[in-house]
Design an enzyme around this catalytic site. Structure first.
Site, PDB file in Angstrom:
ATOM      1  N   ASP A   1       0.803  -1.229   0.000  1.00 30.03           N
ATOM      2  CA  ASP A   1       0.000   0.000   0.000  1.00 30.03           C
ATOM      3  C   ASP A   1       0.833   1.275   0.000  1.00 30.03           C
ATOM      4  OD1 ASP A   1      -2.165  -1.737   0.148  1.00 30.03           O
ATOM      5  OD2 ASP A   1      -2.162  -1.710   2.332  1.00 30.03           O
TER       6      ASP A   1
ATOM      7  N   LYS B   1       2.129   2.212  -5.180  1.00 32.37           N
ATOM      8  CA  LYS B   1       2.818   1.707  -6.385  1.00 32.37           C
ATOM      9  C   LYS B   1       1.984   1.955  -7.646  1.00 32.37           C
ATOM     10  CE  LYS B   1       2.922  -2.311  -4.326  1.00 32.37           C
ATOM     11  NZ  LYS B   1       2.582  -2.053  -2.912  1.00 32.37           N
ATOM     12  N   GLY B   2       0.655   1.837  -7.528  1.00 33.33           N
ATOM     13  CA  GLY B   2      -0.231   2.009  -8.688  1.00 33.33           C
ATOM     14  C   GLY B   2      -0.059   3.380  -9.300  1.00 33.33           C
ATOM     15  N   LYS B   3      -0.116   4.409  -8.459  1.00 37.05           N
ATOM     16  CA  LYS B   3       0.019   5.775  -8.974  1.00 37.05           C
ATOM     17  C   LYS B   3       1.378   5.962  -9.647  1.00 37.05           C
ATOM     18  CE  LYS B   3       1.089  10.429  -8.191  1.00 37.05           C
ATOM     19  NZ  LYS B   3       0.973  11.728  -7.575  1.00 37.05           N
TER      20      LYS B   3
ATOM     21  N   GLY C   1      -3.932  -4.283  -4.436  1.00 40.56           N
ATOM     22  CA  GLY C   1      -4.941  -3.290  -4.775  1.00 40.56           C
ATOM     23  C   GLY C   1      -4.215  -2.018  -5.151  1.00 40.56           C
ATOM     24  N   HIS C   2      -4.012  -1.805  -6.445  1.00 39.67           N
ATOM     25  CA  HIS C   2      -3.236  -0.649  -6.895  1.00 39.67           C
ATOM     26  C   HIS C   2      -4.180   0.427  -7.421  1.00 39.67           C
ATOM     27  CE1 HIS C   2       0.591  -3.336  -7.345  1.00 39.67           C
ATOM     28  NE2 HIS C   2       0.074  -3.321  -6.136  1.00 39.67           N
TER      29      HIS C   2
ATOM     30  N   GLN D   1       2.493  -5.952  -3.169  1.00 40.19           N
ATOM     31  CA  GLN D   1       2.818  -6.066  -1.748  1.00 40.19           C
ATOM     32  C   GLN D   1       4.087  -5.241  -1.454  1.00 40.19           C
ATOM     33  OE1 GLN D   1       2.036  -9.395  -3.447  1.00 40.19           O
ATOM     34  NE2 GLN D   1       0.047  -8.509  -3.050  1.00 40.19           N
TER      35      GLN D   1
ATOM     36  N   THR E   1       3.298 -12.519   2.805  1.00 38.82           N
ATOM     37  CA  THR E   1       2.558 -13.090   1.693  1.00 38.82           C
ATOM     38  C   THR E   1       3.376 -14.281   1.180  1.00 38.82           C
ATOM     39  OG1 THR E   1       1.326 -12.604  -0.323  1.00 38.82           O
ATOM     40  CG2 THR E   1       3.506 -11.557  -0.118  1.00 38.82           C
TER      41      THR E   1
HETATM   42  P1  IMO Z   1      -0.548  -4.126  -2.494  1.00 40.26           P
HETATM   43  O1  IMO Z   1       0.048  -4.656  -3.763  1.00 40.26           O
HETATM   44  C1  IMO Z   1      -0.974  -4.583   1.798  1.00 40.26           C
HETATM   45  C2  IMO Z   1      -0.993  -8.658   3.423  1.00 40.26           C
HETATM   46  C3  IMO Z   1      -2.274  -9.152   4.041  1.00 40.26           C
HETATM   47  C4  IMO Z   1      -1.737 -10.129   5.064  1.00 40.26           C
HETATM   48  C5  IMO Z   1      -0.541 -10.750   4.355  1.00 40.26           C
HETATM   49  C6  IMO Z   1      -0.836 -12.061   3.671  1.00 40.26           C
HETATM   50  O2  IMO Z   1      -1.844  -3.438  -2.638  1.00 40.26           O
HETATM   51  O3  IMO Z   1       0.466  -3.307  -1.752  1.00 40.26           O
HETATM   52  P2  IMO Z   1      -2.208 -12.789   1.512  1.00 40.26           P
HETATM   53  O4  IMO Z   1      -3.574 -12.396   1.026  1.00 40.26           O
HETATM   54  O5  IMO Z   1      -1.112 -12.399   0.565  1.00 40.26           O
HETATM   55  O6  IMO Z   1      -2.142 -14.203   1.943  1.00 40.26           O
HETATM   56  O7  IMO Z   1      -1.989 -11.927   2.859  1.00 40.26           O
HETATM   57  O8  IMO Z   1      -0.137  -9.788   3.379  1.00 40.26           O
HETATM   58  N1  IMO Z   1      -1.114  -8.153   2.043  1.00 40.26           N
HETATM   59  C7  IMO Z   1      -1.086  -6.858   1.695  1.00 40.26           C
HETATM   60  N2  IMO Z   1      -1.004  -5.753   2.454  1.00 40.26           N
HETATM   61  N3  IMO Z   1      -0.985  -4.459   0.470  1.00 40.26           N
HETATM   62  C8  IMO Z   1      -1.021  -5.554  -0.315  1.00 40.26           C
HETATM   63  O9  IMO Z   1      -0.878  -5.467  -1.645  1.00 40.26           O
HETATM   64  C9  IMO Z   1      -1.118  -6.833   0.290  1.00 40.26           C
HETATM   65  N4  IMO Z   1      -1.210  -8.095  -0.166  1.00 40.26           N
HETATM   66  C10 IMO Z   1      -1.188  -8.905   0.909  1.00 40.26           C
HETATM   67  O10 IMO Z   1      -2.992  -8.103   4.627  1.00 40.26           O
HETATM   68  O11 IMO Z   1      -1.251  -9.426   6.185  1.00 40.26           O
HETATM   69 MG    MG Z   2      -3.129  -2.769  -1.127  1.00 44.26          MG
END
Ligand code: IMO
Ligand code: MG
Length: 422
Positions: free
Chosen positions: A13, A16-18, A40-41, A223, A238
């Site tokens: 979070d 990265k999307g922007k 979620g970008h 992530q 993750t």
């Molecule tokens: P973006 O790309 C923030 C976190 C989850 C959880 C852990 C494992 O938008 O930055 P998972 O669903 O992968 O098994 O979850 O990782 N998590 C993220 N936190 N941004 C994300 O993606 C995330 N993708 C997974 O909240 O703690």
């Molecule tokens: Mg996210």
């Protein structure tokens, strides 16, 4: 030409999307190399924003080729919803997106397994997005997985075999969950047909040929480094390699072809899900950061945990990925704070320490350095000269500690609120 990589340096979070949307103007190719719909970008267009989960953030740029790499795990149902929403904006998504045959598929039963695994963990749950990510990657490394290329031959048989394995595992859990598997499966099968209408490619040949033709590729990480399966706060991570090396294995490109490594970080920290977060603020300041920064998950809507910037964690992320350019996001959220704090080190079990500890259950207390806050509206600054001195001091400290220059400042969600520094 080089493969340049954009990575999140914190717990996801970071924005990265922007940044990928902004940088994509200079890159004819954008590629996702790991993760899946847990990402979620968000990209902002005027007053509306669009959240991408599996499709690369270059999709809104005319003429850009967008690749979903072999390192990604893809849910056909989420992919279709996303593509149809993009098409509804008049974007010819099918002309812009190509999918690696080696990418693995997320089945409806992977989501059930994710939910069952989390329920079994009880209080020690990971806080997964429940998109089936962990079970899909487990099947990949366990050599059971189904790949996009499998859709082209004897698919139903392979699907049923894997589903039966999943159902046998699920039967061992005392787990009930309101989920209509038959309905989800019927829909998934239709969505698989939709997915098959996209170009399915041998990604390693395609990426290398594009580079040879002189087309630079921007690899878009999902992530963040602190959620990396090897270097994150295991098991609160993750299931993929979110660091720079993941871009090589997730796209079939050799390490020596990597050029710039952009490290994206927020001027403060957030984390969603469980696990250590040394600088977390469980107070009014934390709440203020959450409200002002709209820190609610783009994928799950969960409130994000918030806290001050963590320098040891940032240095660690820069080290494991060889970051060449830092990109600081959302400093405008800190506008008007009297004081801004930064963790310059930790006290771990009472002892001073500058490293990210191995032990996720260690008692970590941050050692803070305080900065005088700045007045005014960073969101309106378009040139370096517009920036308040106090903010410049904050940036200079980070650059000095981390040893990498902050090349881009994002001071608001809009493309225009981006300051490129010399
Ligand atoms: P973006 O790309 C923030 C976190 C989850 C959880 C852990 C494992 O938008 O930055 P998972 O669903 O992968 O098994 O979850 O990782 N998590 C993220 N936190 N941004 C994300 O993606 C995330 N993708 C997974 O909240 O703690
Ligand atoms: Mg996210």
């Amino acid at each position: 030409m080089t493969l340049d990589v954009v990575l999140g340096l914190q717990w996801g979070d970071e924005g990265k999307g922007k940044i990928v949307d902004v940088l994509a103007a200079q890159y004819p190719v954008v590629a996702r190399f790991q993760g899946g719909p847990n990402a979620g970008h968000s990209i902002q267009f005027g007053s509306t924003s669009f959240v991408l989960h599996s499709v690369p953030s270059g999709v809104f740029r005319k003429d850009a080729i967008n690749i979903i790499g072999n390192g990604v795990v893809l849910d056909p149902t989420i992919f279709r919803q996303e593509c149809e929403a993009i098409e509804a904006l008049g974007v010819p998504v099918r002309e812009r997106v190509r999918i690696a045959k080696r990418a693995h598929l997320i089945l409806p039963t992977h989501k059930l397994l994710d939910a069952a695994d989390e329920a079994a963990l009880g209080k020690s749950k990971i806080g997964s997005t429940l998109k089936g990510i962990g079970p899909a990657y487990s099947d990949k490394t366990g050599r059971n997985g189904l790949r996009v290329g499998d859709l082209l031959e004897d698919f139903r048989l392979k699907y049923d075999t894997l589903k039966q394995k999943h159902l046998a595992r699920l039967a061992q859990y005392q787990f009930t969950y309101p989920f209509d598997l038959a309905a989800a499966e019927a829909r998934w099968m239709e969505d698989v047909e939709y997915l098959k209408s996209f170009p399915l490619i041998d990604v390693e040949y395609e990426t290398n040929a594009l580079l040879d033709e002189g087309k630079a590729i921007l690899a878009e990480g999902a992530q963040g480094s602190m959620l990396d399966v090897d270097f994150g706060s295991y098991p609160f991570v993750t299931s993929s390699s979110t660091a720079c090396a993941g871009a090589c294995t997730g796209l079939g490109v050799a390490p020596r072809r990597i050029g710039k490594v952009y490290g994206v970080f927020k001027a403060y920290c957030t984390r969603v899900g469980s696990g250590p977060f040394p600088t977390e603020l469980n107070d009014a300041t934390g709440e203020e950061l959450r409200q002002r920064g709209h820190e609610f998950g783009a994928t799950t809507g969960r409130p994000r945990r918030t806290g001050w910037l963590d320098i040891p964690a940032l240095k660690f992320a820069v080290m494991i990925s060889g970051v060449t350019d830092l990109i600081m996001m959302k400093a405008d959220v800190l506008d008007g704070f009297d004081t801004v704090k930064v963790a310059c080190g930790y006290r771990v079990d009472g002892k001073r320490c500058d490293r990210v500890p191995y032990d996720v259950f260690a008692d970590i207390e941050p050692v803070y350095k305080e900065f005088k806050g700045w007045k005014g509206d960073l969101g309106k600054c378009r040139r370096e000269a517009d920036l308040p001195e106090e903010f410049k001091a904050y940036i200079a400290y980070i650059e000095q500690e981390v040893g990498v220059p902050v090349r881009i400042l994002s001071l608001g969600p809009d493309r225009e609120q981006t300051l490129i520094r010399q």
